[in-house]
Scaffold this motif. Structure first.
Motif, short mmCIF file in Angstrom:
data_model
loop_
_atom_site.label_atom_id
_atom_site.label_comp_id
_atom_site.label_asym_id
_atom_site.label_seq_id
_atom_site.Cartn_x
_atom_site.Cartn_y
_atom_site.Cartn_z
N THR A 42 0.81 -1.07 0.15
CA THR A 42 -0.11 -0.08 0.02
C THR A 42 0.65 1.17 0.01
N ILE A 43 0.51 2.38 -0.40
CA ILE A 43 0.64 3.61 -0.32
C ILE A 43 -0.26 4.47 0.31
N ARG A 48 1.56 5.83 -10.38
CA ARG A 48 3.05 5.84 -10.59
C ARG A 48 4.06 6.50 -9.69
N TRP A 49 4.85 6.29 -9.15
CA TRP A 49 5.79 7.12 -8.36
C TRP A 49 7.33 6.77 -8.42
N LEU A 72 5.23 1.55 -11.47
CA LEU A 72 3.67 1.43 -11.74
C LEU A 72 3.02 0.49 -11.01
N TRP A 73 1.81 0.83 -10.60
CA TRP A 73 0.94 -0.41 -9.75
C TRP A 73 -0.62 0.06 -10.47
N ASP A 74 -1.22 -1.17 -10.77
CA ASP A 74 -2.51 -1.27 -10.84
C ASP A 74 -2.98 -1.25 -9.42
N ALA A 75 -4.16 -0.46 -8.91
CA ALA A 75 -4.59 -0.37 -7.76
C ALA A 75 -5.71 -0.06 -7.63
N ARG A 108 -2.14 -1.82 -3.93
CA ARG A 108 -1.59 -2.55 -5.32
C ARG A 108 -2.20 -3.77 -5.53
N CYS A 109 -2.71 -4.07 -6.85
CA CYS A 109 -3.25 -5.07 -7.21
C CYS A 109 -2.26 -5.72 -8.27
N GLY A 110 -1.89 -6.70 -8.37
CA GLY A 110 -1.12 -7.45 -8.91
C GLY A 110 0.46 -7.20 -8.78
N LYS A 111 1.37 -7.55 -9.65
CA LYS A 111 2.61 -7.43 -9.59
C LYS A 111 3.11 -5.94 -10.19
N PRO A 112 3.86 -5.33 -9.43
CA PRO A 112 4.23 -3.94 -9.79
C PRO A 112 5.11 -3.95 -11.24
N LYS A 113 5.15 -2.83 -12.07
CA LYS A 113 5.72 -2.72 -13.23
C LYS A 113 6.80 -1.67 -13.07
#
Length: 157
Positions: free
Chosen positions: A65-66, A104-105, A115-118, A141-146
């Motif tokens: 989480t962020i 993204r951050w 990048l996160w799907d979130a 976050r949902c899934g693997k980060p890119k």
């Protein structure tokens, strides 16, 4: 040994899913942030008699989480901060499969975005007589980060 970096140098942006072309909106007026890479982690106990009395486990699920907090912002035209407004007025009201968006951050010295799907959860807003109005949001976050290179060659500033 590397030098510590300033916490104020982190940049957070959300993707405007309504825009016809890829558009990222900076979240402005942030005062603090927190990234937790162990949120929603799940483990399986793998301890057996062969472990000789020592605990063992396998990680079965990773999560993160962020949380961002700041001041409710209006730009000089009187319009709200674009990133805050998108979160408050668009993303927050999406449900089901539509509830996912992108964040993204990166630090201003880095040449790569994470990048996160979130999903997003709006934070509380508050203030007292002599305070500025607070603002915040939490991203899960949902899934693997890119990762993605910063446009224009990504020369760190």
């Amino acid at each position: 040994m590397g030098r510590p970096i300033d916490a104020r140098g982190w940049i957070f942006e959300v993707r405007d899913e309504k825009a016809a072309t890829e558009t990222w909106l900076r979240i402005g007026n942030l005062k603090s942030w927190n990234r937790n890479e162990s949120e929603n982690e799940e483990t399986a106990d793998t301890t057996t008699n062969d472990s000789e009395g020592y605990y063992e486990q396998d990680v079965m699920q990773r999560g993160a989480t962020i949380e961002v907090e700041g001041l409710y912002a209006q730009v000089t035209t009187g319009a709200p901060d674009p990133g805050q407004a998108y979160i408050d007025n668009v993303w927050t009201y999406r449900l089901g499969a539509d509830s996912r968006g992108r964040i993204r951050w990166r630090h201003q010295t880095q040449s790569v975005w994470v990048l996160w799907d979130a999903t997003v959860t709006p934070g509380e807003q508050s203030g007292g007589t002599n305070d500025k109005t607070s603002w915040g949001a939490s991203f899960t976050r949902c899934g693997k980060p890119k990762t993605e290179a910063v446009a224009g060659g990504g020369t760190p500033t």
